[in-house]
Structure formats: structure tokens, C-alpha cells
Design an enzyme around this catalytic site. Structure first.
Site, PDB file in Angstrom:
ATOM      1  N   HIS A 181      -8.499  -4.768  -0.913  1.00 45.62           N
ATOM      2  CA  HIS A 181      -7.155  -4.008  -0.437  1.00 45.62           C
ATOM      3  C   HIS A 181      -6.693  -5.076   0.727  1.00 45.62           C
ATOM      4  CE1 HIS A 181      -4.053  -1.123   0.028  1.00 45.62           C
ATOM      5  NE2 HIS A 181      -4.397  -1.045   1.159  1.00 45.62           N
TER       6      HIS A 181
ATOM      7  N   ASP B 189     -10.432  -2.756  -4.780  1.00 48.38           N
ATOM      8  CA  ASP B 189      -9.756  -2.195  -4.076  1.00 48.38           C
ATOM      9  C   ASP B 189      -9.492  -0.501  -4.546  1.00 48.38           C
ATOM     10  OD1 ASP B 189      -7.691  -0.803  -2.887  1.00 48.38           O
ATOM     11  OD2 ASP B 189      -6.081  -2.184  -3.509  1.00 48.38           O
TER      12      ASP B 189
ATOM     13  N   SER C  23       0.865  -1.270  -0.043  1.00 52.09           N
ATOM     14  CA  SER C  23      -0.049   0.073  -0.062  1.00 52.09           C
ATOM     15  C   SER C  23       0.819   1.404  -0.343  1.00 52.09           C
ATOM     16  CB  SER C  23      -0.918  -0.208   1.319  1.00 52.09           C
ATOM     17  OG  SER C  23      -2.184   0.716   1.189  1.00 52.09           O
TER      18      SER C  23
END
Length: 310
Positions: free
Chosen positions: A283, A253, A156
């Protein structure tokens, strides 16, 4: 809109019912993360905690080294930056992911406890990850790693820092492994609208994280320190020297298009890139490998995409 795979939907439903990150504020969000995600995982990957001096600073960056058993020396290494929107995340909250990354890739993983916003906005975290990459190469003999096989990995927001460190470090990086990277401070991809209310990470969360990382918005969105994505301040020329890169994206996501656009940009710049896309996944889905077979399969895919680099 891609539908969430039923197995992932069940796994998400079993997680604690908590407010969105942006609704909590920094301190409460960090406390919740420590409560829900921290704690060392089981496994026989050995660990050692170290500290890496920061240039021109009296302080140091904590790191945790993970070495799979019976790993020959010198071994490949991956410098790993955790997720958390540049605001959340610790060595403990990333422990499970770092352990699995080490075991899956047969690498020494150097997990970085980089400085967080808003106390330390951009580029503090980037500087820390870059310094640790350079330290890992310079300390290769001591660490039992091959200086020619030091790569980066991240999840991320940490994938952003990993990709940027690969471009900025005064040391060669041989591979980048990016899990659902957070790259676009303008939130320009269609997936940000399509999955604005997705589980585990919402568009409002992402907006909040970017604002804090940008020093409460004082850093303009086209600042080249924010992202390697060309539309977000980077450019094709800046990607020409990127290492071979693996980009993992999830269909459900809001950050899906960040990763897809970066993979395309790397290809356009002449780089070597492999994108692994999982349409029904949310995600952060790689952290669900213990409960969702599709996530465990994704780790097996990663083992094939990042083979032993000998």
C-alpha cells in the site's frame, strides 16, 4: 499470499520504525505523519494556495494548485484527495504525490485539504471534495483550465472521496484516477485477511480509520455516503454515470480487493475502467518512486493510462 517485491521490502525497511497508526491515537498519529511525511518536494511545478467557500458555512476549504511549467491554457485538471484513512493527511504530506501527479499527467492538480474525522466524520470530507470539483469547473476561466476536462484523483481514503465526488458533483467529471482505494467499511475482501499485517497499513489500522469516519461507529456500514462500492451501500445503478476510471492496486495491500471489486462493479455497470495491478507492491507504493524503480515504472504506466486529454 503474494510476497513483497525485494526492492519494496528494502525501501520499507529503510522507513522510520514507528508503531501502527491505530496504536498511536489521533493526535500522536497526526504528529508522526507531519514529522515523517510533510515538507515540499523539489521540482519545477508551480504552486498556489487558495480557499474554497463551503456552501452554508462561514469557513472555507484550503486547496493547493499545482501547474506544470509551459502548460497551455485551457489545461486539463485533476481534483486530488489525499490518503490517510479519512483521519490523517494535509496539503504538505500529500505534496510529493500531488506534484508527481501534475507532472505525470500534464494536468493542473487541485489538492484538497478536506475536513478530517473524528472531528468531522462522514460526510464532511466528501462534501469538501465535491464542492472543490464544482468550484474548479465553475472557476475554469480564472484557473486556466478546461471545464470539459476536469477529473478527480485520490489515494487510499482519498480515492474513495474522489470516486464518490465524481458521482455526486453537480458538474461533469471526465476521468477518475484511484490509487489503492479504501472502499469497503465491512472489510469483506479476502485481501483484508491475507495481508492483515502488511507493511505501511494493517487491517487493524483500516478498522480504526473506518470507525472514526463512521462517527465512532454510529453511521451504519450500508450508508450510501460511505462508499461507491455496491456491496457497501452503493449499487450498479449508481455507477452507470461514472466517468472512465483508472484503478491502481497493489498485491501486498489489505485494500487490494476493494479496488478490484470496484473495477469489476464499474465494468458490470457498463463503465470504462482500466485496472493497473502491481503484485509485489505494498500500500502507498507510488510514494516510493524515488527509491524503487518499479514504483517509478508505475508512474510511467499511469502516464499512458491518463494521456493528455486534449
Amino acid at each position: 499470499m503474494t510476497d513483497l517485491d525485494p526492492a519494496f521490502e528494502r525501501a520499507v525497511a529503510e522507513l522510520p520504525d514507528t508503531p501502527a497508526w491505530h496504536e498511536l491515537g489521533v493526535e500522536r498519529a497526526r504528529a508522526l505523519e507531519a514529522e515523517v511525511f510533510s515538507g515540499s518536494a523539489d521540482g519545477d511545478v508551480g504552486t498556489a494556495d487558495r480557499a474554497v467557500e463551503r456552501p452554508g458555512d462561514d469557513d472555507a476549504t484550503p486547496v493547493r494548485l499545482y501547474r506544470p511549467p509551459a502548460l497551455d491554457e485551457p489545461a486539463p485538471a485533476l481534483v486530488f484527495a489525499h490518503g490517510g484513512g479519512f483521519v490523517l493527511g494535509t496539503l504538505d504530506s500529500a505534496d510529493d504525490l500531488a506534484r508527481r501527479l501534475a507532472a505525470t499527467t500534464g494536468s493542473v492538480v487541485v489538492s484538497v485539504d478536506y475536513r478530517l474525522a473524528p472531528e468531522h466524520p462522514c460526510p464532511a470530507g466528501l462534501a469538501d471534495v465535491t464542492t472543490v470539483v464544482e468550484w474548479t469547473v465553475a472557476s475554469a476561466d480564472e484557473l486556466g483550465v478546461d471545464p470539459a476536462q476536469v477529473g478527480v484523483a485520490g489515494s487510499s481514503a482519498g480515492a474513495n472521496l474522489a470516486a464518490m465526488a465524481a458521482l455526486r458533483a453537480d458538474a461533469a467529471v471526465d476521468i477518475a484516477v484511484l490509487f489503492y482505494p479504501m472502499l469497503d467499511p465491512t472489510l469483506g475482501g479476502a485481501s483484508h485477511a491475507e495481508h492483515a499485517d502488511a507493511p505501511l497499513l494493517t487491517r487493524a489500522d483500516i478498522e480504526w480509520f473506518w470507525r472514526l469516519y463512521r462517527d465512532d461507529g454510529a453511521i451504519p456500514v450500508d450508508d450510501r455516503r460511505l462508499s461507491p462500492l455496491p456491496a457497501a451501500g452503493g449499487g450498479p445503478s449508481s455507477l452507470a454515470d461514472s466517468p472512465p476510471t483508472v484503478v491502481v492496486t497493489a498485491g501486498c495491500d489489505p485494500l487490494r480487493d476493494d479496488g478490484a471489486r470496484y473495477a469489476d462493479a464499474l465494468t458490470d455497470a457498463g463503465g470504462t475502467v482500466e485496472r493497473r495491478h502491481y503484485p509485489g507492491a505494498p500500500h502507498g507504493f507510488l510514494s516510493l518512486a524515488d527509491t524503487v524503480p518499479a514504483a517509478a515504472d508505475a508512474w510511467e504506466d499511469l502516464a499512458a493510462a491518463v494521456p493528455a486529454r486534449r
